[in-house]
Every structure is written in C-alpha cells, then in structure tokens.
Design an enzyme around this catalytic site. Structure first.
Site, PDB file in Angstrom:
ATOM      1  N   ASP A 169      -8.179   3.790  -2.054  1.00  0.00           N
ATOM      2  CA  ASP A 169      -9.412   3.632  -2.836  1.00  0.00           C
ATOM      3  C   ASP A 169     -10.470   2.846  -2.060  1.00  0.00           C
ATOM      4  OD1 ASP A 169      -7.701   1.435  -3.163  1.00  0.00           O
ATOM      5  OD2 ASP A 169      -8.138   1.172  -5.291  1.00  0.00           O
TER       6      ASP A 169
ATOM      7  N   GLU B 283     -23.127  13.939  10.953  1.00  0.00           N
ATOM      8  CA  GLU B 283     -22.502  14.006  12.273  1.00  0.00           C
ATOM      9  C   GLU B 283     -21.041  13.566  12.223  1.00  0.00           C
ATOM     10  OE1 GLU B 283     -25.388  12.503  11.588  1.00  0.00           O
ATOM     11  OE2 GLU B 283     -26.889  13.683  12.666  1.00  0.00           O
TER      12      GLU B 283
ATOM     13  N   LEU C 290     -10.375   3.979   8.492  1.00  0.00           N
ATOM     14  CA  LEU C 290     -10.448   4.564   7.145  1.00  0.00           C
ATOM     15  C   LEU C 290     -11.617   5.527   6.994  1.00  0.00           C
ATOM     16  CD1 LEU C 290      -9.343   1.418   5.136  1.00  0.00           C
ATOM     17  CD2 LEU C 290      -8.083   3.548   5.440  1.00  0.00           C
TER      18      LEU C 290
ATOM     19  N   SER D  66       0.836  -1.212   0.000  1.00  0.00           N
ATOM     20  CA  SER D  66       0.000   0.000   0.000  1.00  0.00           C
ATOM     21  C   SER D  66       0.862   1.251   0.000  1.00  0.00           C
ATOM     22  CB  SER D  66      -0.900   0.015   1.232  1.00  0.00           C
ATOM     23  OG  SER D  66      -1.648  -1.176   1.325  1.00  0.00           O
TER      24      SER D  66
ATOM     25  N   ASP E 217     -41.301  12.391  21.169  1.00  0.00           N
ATOM     26  CA  ASP E 217     -40.600  11.998  19.944  1.00  0.00           C
ATOM     27  C   ASP E 217     -40.219  10.523  19.925  1.00  0.00           C
ATOM     28  OD1 ASP E 217     -40.721  14.165  18.242  1.00  0.00           O
ATOM     29  OD2 ASP E 217     -38.952  15.126  19.075  1.00  0.00           O
TER      30      ASP E 217
ATOM     31  N   LYS F 136      -0.699  -1.622  -7.053  1.00  0.00           N
ATOM     32  CA  LYS F 136      -0.320  -2.034  -5.701  1.00  0.00           C
ATOM     33  C   LYS F 136       0.974  -2.846  -5.783  1.00  0.00           C
ATOM     34  CE  LYS F 136      -2.576  -3.388  -1.385  1.00  0.00           C
ATOM     35  NZ  LYS F 136      -3.895  -3.336  -0.736  1.00  0.00           N
TER      36      LYS F 136
END
Lengths: 624, 624
Positions: free
Chosen positions: A156, A366, A126, A40, A423, A247
């Site tokens: 990716d 968030e 990630l 990587s 709610d 790679k």
C-alpha cells in the site's frame, strides 16, 4: 470453471494450512538471516496462498514456459513470502530457504532478482513491479495473444508513487483484462501509518477513476480472496484487488503494530510464533497448470531488415536515421517500439506508421515507458523506447533497475545537448551520457551521422543489457559509406592517422565541429587527427592510446554534455593506468545554456569550431 | 468580494480585448522567432486573461514580494502566452517580446526560467510545475501563514505524468486550499490527440478521487472561467479547474487541428490571424494588488545551531550524524525537512521529532519530495530532502530541472553502495555520484565520519544550487576532532604526507578501507598516504596533484560506486591537463552486487582492504 471456484471445507483447511506454512517460513528465514521483512510477508500470506493454490497457472518445472502466468512481487521487500511460495511449490528446498536467505552467494537475495528462474524482474524500488506488469500484459494481449495472466502483488505504501498511476492509467487505456494488481493494504509503511491507512474507499475511487475494476476484500478471508481472484480472471478489463490486511498477521504480539517494518523476530519470539502457527510444515502445493501454448518458434521471425542508405555529404539528422532504421528493423517480428508522446520528434513515428500493431504509445509517462520495455523483453521481444534524451532522466530509477533485472532493452534519446537550439535548457539532454554510463552493464552510443546511426540502431536489438543511443536534432553531413561497419566498442578516424600534431576526439555533433576545426588547423600547418568515438561505452581504448602515442599526448576531447561523467570522463577513465604523460583539453558545456541557434549555443559553450581550434593550437608547441 | 466577482458588460469587453492581445502577441513573437508553441498559447489565452485581470494578486514592480500570488506555467512550452502576460502587465516591452523571444542572449527563452524575475522556477519538463506549486503552497499554508495563492497552468498532456498525481495527492493530504491548478484541456498533445482528449468527466473523477475539488468549465467562456477562479479562491481545499479549450483558438484555419503543436505560423498566415483578431494592441492591465504582508525579516531567525560532537574512535554511522546535525540545524527557523517515508532509515526522524512543524512527510513519492523542496526554497526556506541514495534516481529529472531553476536545495542520500549489505542491489546507491555530479552547478559531498558529516551538513543550507550529500548505513570510527573544519572543496590527509610511496584516495566508507590498507602496507614497509576526498565536487585538485607529485604518480582511488562518473572520474578529470605521468589504479564496483555482509560485498567488489593493498603493492616498484 464454476465448480473450481467453489471452495469446499477441505480446500479451506488446506489453504489455511498453506497460509500458515508461508507465515512460518517467512518468519524462519528472516530470523535466521537476522534481517528482512517478515511482517510485510505475514500480511500477504493468505493472498498468495489462495493465488498459488487456485489461480496462478504456472509450470514450476518450466519457468520460462510461454503459457505460464506471471507473478511479480512489486513489494519486493516481502521476499520471505515469495521464497516461501517457491518452497511450497517445490521449486526450492526448505534448507535453501532457511539456511541461505540474504547470505552472501545465495540466490535468495534480500529483494528478488532474476537470478532466480521464477522471477521475471528485480523489484525493491517500490512502484516498479506494476508498471513492468503492464508491459508483460501488453505482450500477452496484443502480441502473444495467449491467455496467460499477470498477477502483481503491490504494497500500500507504493500506491503513493506516481508510477503506479501511470501503470493503472495505461492498463485501463489498453484494456489489459489479463492484468490483476493485488494491493496488500496493511496500513503501515516503513516508518508508520501510510497516507491512506485503511481507507479502502479512496483507493477504490482512485483505481476506478483510472479505468480499472476495483475488488475490495478482507485479505484474510480466504473465501472472499478466492472469489475476488476468480472474478479478476473473468474480468473484461484490468482489475485491482484491494485487500484489507493486518501487518504481522498471525503473530498476535506484533499484529497491527508500528515499529515492526523490516525487522526480523528475535529467535525466542520467532519460536513462539512458529509454534503458535502450528510449527514447521513441508506441505507441497500443486498449482493449476497453464493451458498449452504454441512455442515462441511458432511466431514467424520475419525478414532480415534492409537498412536505409544515405548519400555521403547529404545533411541528415541522426534522429531521422533512427526512425528509418527502426522502420527497417520492423521486418523482424520481435521488434516493438514505445514512445512518450514525442514520436514525431524522435522519429519513432516512422515505425508506428509501418508497424502500428507493434507500436505502443505511452503518452507522457516515461517511467511507464521504460517499465513497459522491461516487461516486453520478459516475453522475448526486443523493445525500443524513445523520448528526448533529457526526459530519460524521468525514468532513471527504472533504467537502473532494468540493469538489476538483467533486462535487454534499447533506449534512444533525441534532442541531445545545446545543439537543440531555441527550446532552451529544460529540453537539452546534458546529463544523459553520465547517467547512462553509470548503469551496470550498459552500452552507450552516440553516432555522428546517419549511416553510423542506422548501423548502430540495427545492432541494438541483439545486445544484452541496457543499450542507450543518443541522437541529434539537426541535420549534419553523412560522413560514412553505407558499407562501412560500426561495431559497438569501435571508433573511426576521419582525418589524419600518421604523425599528427594533435588529436581531436568527439562523438555525435561535435565530430562535425572537430572536422571543421581540423580543416582550419590544416591551413595553419597543424595536422589534426579526428576521432569519432561513436561508442562511448564500451570505449575504443586502443584508439585513444594510439592517438595519445602518435601525437605526443596531445588530445582535445569535445562533447555536447556537462563536463562530468560523459565522453571526456570516459576517455580519461580509459587512460587511468597509462604511464605516458597525456594532456587532455576537455571542452564541454560548463555554463547553464540558454536559447539560441545551435551554432551560437555551441560557440557559447566552448564546444564550437573556434574553441576546438584554440585548444588544439594551445596544445601544440610553438613552431618557428 | 461579491461585487468584484460579478462581471459587467464593460469588464467582458475589456477581458475579450486582453485575451485577443495575448493571442496576437503569442502569434507575433513565435512567428518572428521562427519557432515556438503558439497554438498551445492560444488555447489558454482566455484563462490567463481572466486570471491576471481579476484573480492574480501580484505586484509586478516587486516580483519577490512576499504577499504576491505565484503563477507557474507548468506547460512551459506556452511561453509566448506567459511573456504576453508579462507585456500586458507592463513588466516587459512589446519590443523585447517580439524582437528577442527565443533569440540568443534574450531572457525570453523557449521555456521560462528564473532569469526572469517573475518566474519562480524553470518549466518545460512536463509534470513538474504542479509538484513545485505544492511546495510553495505548503510554505504558504504551514510556514508563512500568508494568504497568497499558487496558480499553476497545466497542459492536458502532462496529466499522464505520475508526478501530477503525486502532487494532487499531497495537495489533498495537506489540505492546500491555497493551490489551484488550471488544466488547459485542448485535446491535443505534440503528436496527436491526448489519451483522454475532451473526456472532462474522467479528469474530474480522478481529481476528486485524489482529494481535490474539480471545477469543470468552458475555457473560452470568460464569465464561467471568472466564476470558477473566484470559487477556487474561496475553496477550503485544493482546486483543479478543468477547462475545456480549443487548441489554436482564435485562428480558425488551425483551430482544433492536429499537426500544429510547436509550430509557428508562417508570416503571411500570422498577419491574417493578427488582423482577424483585431490587430496589435498595447493594452496595459492592472492586476489585483496583494494584501500587505510582513517582510521576511518578521520571522525570527532562530538560534545558531549547536552541532553534535562525537568521540574519536566511536563507531557512528554518518546517517546518524546527518540526523543529529539536521536536528541541530532546526534551531534556524528557515530550515525545513522532507523525507520519502524512510525517515527512520535516513535519520531525518530526528529532525521530525524536534521540529514537527517544519517537517513534511512526502510518503513514497520522491519526485514530489524534490519538487516540494524546490517550491519551499522559492519562499526563502532552506529545505533538506532525504531518502535512500538509490531512490533519488526516481527524481533525477526534478534534480536536473532544479539546477535550471537555480534552486538552492540540500539532498541527502543514505544507504549508499554495496556497504548496505543484505538488502541487495535494488537498494544500493551506485550511480548517484555520477548522476549528481553531472547536474549543473551541483555540489557533491561524501563524508567518511560523523564529525565531517555534521560539519558538511551544517554548510548545506547556505550554499547555492543543488547540494547532495551521501551517507553510509553502517557505523564506522569517528576519524576527526570536533573542531576540525571541512570546507566544501577541501580534503584531508589521514596518513602520511611526506615522500609516500603511494596514495590511497577514498571518500566515505572506502576511507576506512584505505586506512586499514595503509596499516597493512606499513607492515610491508610501504608508506601509503591516505586522502579523504569528502568533497567529490568541487574536488580538491591541489591535494590530488600533490599526492601524484609526492608519490611519483602512484594513486589508488577506491569508491563504493560504479566505475563510471564517480570519484575515480572526478580525480581523473581533475588531472586531465597535467603533464606529469600519473597511474591511477581505479577500484570500483564493476560487477552486479548481491546480498551479503558489508565486508563480504566490499571484498567481492574489489574495494575492500585486500584489494587496496594489492593495488598499492602492484603500483610500487619491487624493492630489494
């Protein structure tokens, strides 16, 4: 500038040599460690060789310099490459790189953390580096107004994380021309091909649809990469360099092969590869210098905040006190505020109205909101981020990583517990105390009234780590004098204090239930101490021990939270090694709540006044 | 089919009447409740009127019928509209709708939950309904192979959530032609305009770039909506109807006005609005009938699983046992598996190899992974979802909502704690026990060896609620006989059992440290009981009480987790109301970990053998 961007023959040779060194060093350190992600690193070596040599404006001797560009390794597992860059820049020695990588006690950890002065934030979960980069770029464009750039190297695989698209969306929305994501499209994830493999065109269409300029290049063509990075520097909006890479590039026997993620080369293979790449080098690169920038001291600090004052007994929701205190804190020019499209509920809108230039609307994202807070504190700001307490669960991985990043942020969750009423459970924060307490180095606050809330909010910007404060939807009486103090780690005794029969311990809304219960118990001749544990973490352990001692070990702990990991657990944890017997009646929300009025729901959950009275009564020996 | 899709004049009148009824009822119930979201309901009334009358194939008398389409209200706050649809379908009465909405004890809660038989999953945390819909559609296309469709009504604000893009990406990747999202683009969020307002073209480009067909319509043009939904039914891939609508549509005084989110109309205004809309109606609609489908019994149940067996003493990682057990469970045709692109680490790849037709790769999108599990269980499957323990924090809001949905799912987190070693803190699950325990009705398991792991994994598919199991990266000795049983809520005593001096309590990897410590203590003449609390929730309270009683209250609890909310808290919570004095030495990860070898990191954290020995020794009175 134009001349600088034209690569000459000798530049190309030099860049190729540097890329080879980065590859060699990535192989050497991971083979020596016996673990790591060399393949990587190999795919992105050309990208970082060009970036560091020709575009990254960075003073390695002054890593916190305000004019420096920022380089974030969103694909944190490619740490060998990042550390090889540090070596090439002269920031670390070859020996440290090769001998200590991934070893116990080394600062060169498996994934980068800010233990290293050149690392802004921890990465390795990630999809987080780019959202944090958005926060740094927001600071650069709207607050610092400095010409530094933010460069983020993405993998990716992580493009499948929704947080990446939250980030690109906000980059486009806020026109972050100072942000460039470089995506190392090497086609392989951990366990095989990525979803899109080398479908650069689909990446391009997605990136463009999200408001960013896409630059598609061969990630091993040094000239093309250089040109793309140069164009990114001139762009008028955010840019994403989509680099088609291989790679394991540079080691033919493993290039573009599955099964080579997260595996070091065995020593013999490593030796062959290093030889084929031209052997070990000790080339030192000079990166472009940043333009001089005024020091942080140049920013006027603003005025000390004048906190709101409240009338004792008046009914004021703590979320209102948050909004009021936040607006007051706005007198400090380092305080910035983010909200997730609910500022009229959290009351962050009171800051936004007064200080629109330091308020960033994150809409309903968030994860990006918390990441932006982390990015803003990288630049020295004191960010507050607010949404419903329940919805911080959406960003829990970002909160966890903020702690690993040693970030100093303030998070404020409103609408906590069943108290919110009609709610229903989807909107009720009932796990937040447990989740936030479990974060390393966190502070967890839960004030019961407006005065204590404002006082605690005022302390948050100057505290280290992840600071979480929980507010209540409804209005409840102000309990304290405006001049009372509320140190973090403290507590208050609101009733009793001598030889009480029982202690009622609450925080937030349940303090009011405890007070009403104490009144009722008093009519029965039971003296109940009422303790307000507004600081859930750190907890005022001595206050709990005193209460246990004075009452003969009769405690009733009441919380508007699930029974696991919240206030009750905090109290019990604090007494783990106490020798005296203590019996804690622990009242918490044990059933799935529904809709209803706040008092109906608190009563149904067994955290209302009558349940507290019953528990206290049961704990006290029958008297004649 | 063609004839059916041509709207006649009387159809249009009928649809218009229905839409007016849905509006009227949305206004009436929220005004009566004194809260709710009528304007968010009004904007989508035409969409649902057309959908329920002409496209939703649903047998209201048999809501769990396997041939039914699924309707998910991703914008859960528009519950007045959904409940008005239920009334129009004859599923609930007008009286229930108007008199009980949002009241305590009513099943018509502020946001829909599966307390209602026509509701698949709870919504209200935005951006979750669509990802769950993807899971249901996966079941329909790949497992049930039935022609039902999944219709999801989304709000425009929630399109800012990354999880929406994870969902559309997976819908495209898996070619879910049976999935249609209908986005109610009414331009307003809670606190003002949305990020994209009425920029339908940007929505269209994003949706298309993510692999779905976009159908842009005026959401109040009944003919256009009908045509779009008809096209969606014929599409060969996933479809997204982007409907331009007006918030508050039908009540001119509040149409397209900010400041009307989440507010009921005051009675007088409501009366005016209802009159203007033609008054109260009791129209009953017949929705299209689903095509007959074979019953679930038609699916062969498969074979009872034959669990793997292990040699006592052999070193086997529990993650391997998870993979082995999972593969064995694959003999049951209702077991399906999802993973977040780390199946070679979690060992879910062992299932994927054996049963590729029931394995769904979710790539790196943990939110979508958990949501898909929830969707698959809606269709009666028993899903397992696995990733690193740390990365379930990414999906915490989805786990929380799964509990509100009363979903039965199995989650397995690998690479727990500092034990993982060199990868460092970003990859270490150190908050997962706290977070998962705090989820309503959850089960939390943490086996120490391969035999107990396999036995516990085998129980997970048949359990209610959110079931979480934590596995360990490294290989440790098999401790148990293959025929031992490991009931959830149980525990094991591995050493001692009589008048022990001290009890060492662990779970998972720390059980092995406790065993080594007990050996060492035995050499000093200290008899240590070792308890394996493999069931962290529910906890074997009696075992803990016995240990406390037998040792004179000397317990050492050791966990590879932060000190808040994990095993230690569970033990302390279980003894909250015990009168006898108990002193718990609580060993947990209190410092920010680094990279290193597993034993180095456990020792540094104070959860290794020597720390346990020291704690035990300190707890035992000095003997002569």
């Amino acid at each position: 500038m134009e001349a600088e961007r034209t690569l000459r023959e000798e530049d190309l040779t030099r860049l190729g040599e540097l890329a080879a060194q980065l590859r060699v060093d990535s192989i050497r350190c991971s083979t020596r460690a016996g673990s790591g992600h060399p393949t990587s690193s190999l795919s992105a070596a050309d990208l970082l060789a060009v970036l560091m040599s020709r575009h990254l404006r960075y003073d390695w001797a002054e890593p916190r310099g305000r004019a420096n560009d920022h380089l974030i390794l969103s694909k944190g597992h490619a740490s060998p490459l990042l550390y090889a860059v540090f070596k090439a820049a002269g920031a670390i020695t070859d020996e440290e790189l090769v001998e200590t990588y991934r070893q116990f006690g080394s600062r060169l950890q498996g994934h980068p953390t800010p233990v290293l002065p050149w690392v802004d934030v921890a990465t390795g979960s990630l999809g987080q580096g780019l959202p944090v980069g958005v926060g740094i770029a927001l600071a650069g464009r709207y607050l610092d107004r400095l010409p530094f750039r933010v460069w983020v190297l993405c993998g990716d695989s992580e493009m499948a994380e929704g947080s990446i698209w939250e980030a690109l969306d906000k980059a486009g929305h806020y026109g972050l021309h100072n942000l460039t994501a470089i995506v190392d499209v090497n086609r392989f994830g951990q366990r095989g091909p990525t979803e899109l493999e080398w479908d650069l065109d689909t990446y391009r269409r997605r990136v463009e649809a999200f408001g960013c300029q896409a630059l598609v290049v061969d990630g091993h063509d040094l000239v093309a990469v250089d040109e793309a990075l140069g164009r990114a520097r001139q762009a008028t909006g955010p840019t994403v360099v989509l680099a088609r890479t291989v790679k394991g590039r540079g080691v033919p026997e493993i290039e573009n092969q599955p099964g080579w993620h997260g595996k070091q080369l065995e020593p013999e293979m490593a030796e062959r590869a290093v030889d084929a790449l031209g052997g070990v080098r000790q080339t030192r690169v000079t990166t472009p210098r940043p333009e001089p920038a005024p020091s942080a001291a140049a920013r006027p600090p603003g005025q000390p905040p004048v906190l709101p004052r409240y009338d004792k007994g008046a009914k004021v929701a703590t979320r209102n006190a948050y909004g009021d205190a936040l607006r007051a804190l706005g007198s400090r020019t380092d305080v910035v505020v983010l909200d997730g499209e609910v500022s009229d509920s959290t009351r962050a809108d009171r800051f936004a109205e007064a200080h629109p230039d330091r308020y960033f609307e994150m809409f309903i994202s968030e994860q990006q909101m918390v990441a932006a807070a982390v990015g803003l504190q990288v630049r020295g700001y004191r960010p507050f981020a607010s949404t419903f307490a329940a919805f911080f669960s959406r960003a829990y991985d970002f909160v966890r990583m903020a702690a690993v990043s040693q970030a100093d942020i303030a998070l404020v969750g409103s609408h906590a517990g069943v108290e919110i009423g009609a709610d229903g459970p989807s909107q009720m924060g009932l796990e937040d105390l447990a989740a936030m307490r479990a974060v390393h180095g966190s502070t967890v606050l839960y004030p019961s009234d407006a005065v204590s809330c404002a006082a605690l909010v005022a302390q948050m910007p100057d505290r280290k780590g992840v600071n979480y404060l929980r507010t209540t939807r409804g209005g409840y009486p102000v309990l304290y004098d405006n001049d009372d103090t509320f140190p973090v780690g403290g507590s208050k005794v609101l009733r009793g204090g001598g030889d009480d029969h029982v202690a009622l311990i609450g925080a937030g809304v349940t303090v009011h239930n405890c007070l009403a219960a104490a009144d009722e118990l008093a009519r029965e001749g039971i003296n109940a101490r009422v303790v307000d544990l507004y600081s859930v973490k750190p907890l005022d352990r001595q206050r709990v021990l005193d209460a246990a001692r004075d009452t003969g070990g009769r405690l009733v702990v009441v919380e508007d939270h699930h029974p696991e990991g919240g206030l009750g657990s905090a109290v019990l944890e604090s007494m783990a090694d106490v020798a005296e017997p203590v019996r804690v009646a622990h009242l918490a929300v044990r059933k799935l709540p529904t809709s209803g009025k706040p008092t109906e729901l608190m009563d149904a959950a067994g955290i209302g006044v009558s349940a507290i009275v019953a528990a206290a009564r049961a704990s006290v020996p029958q008297r004649g």
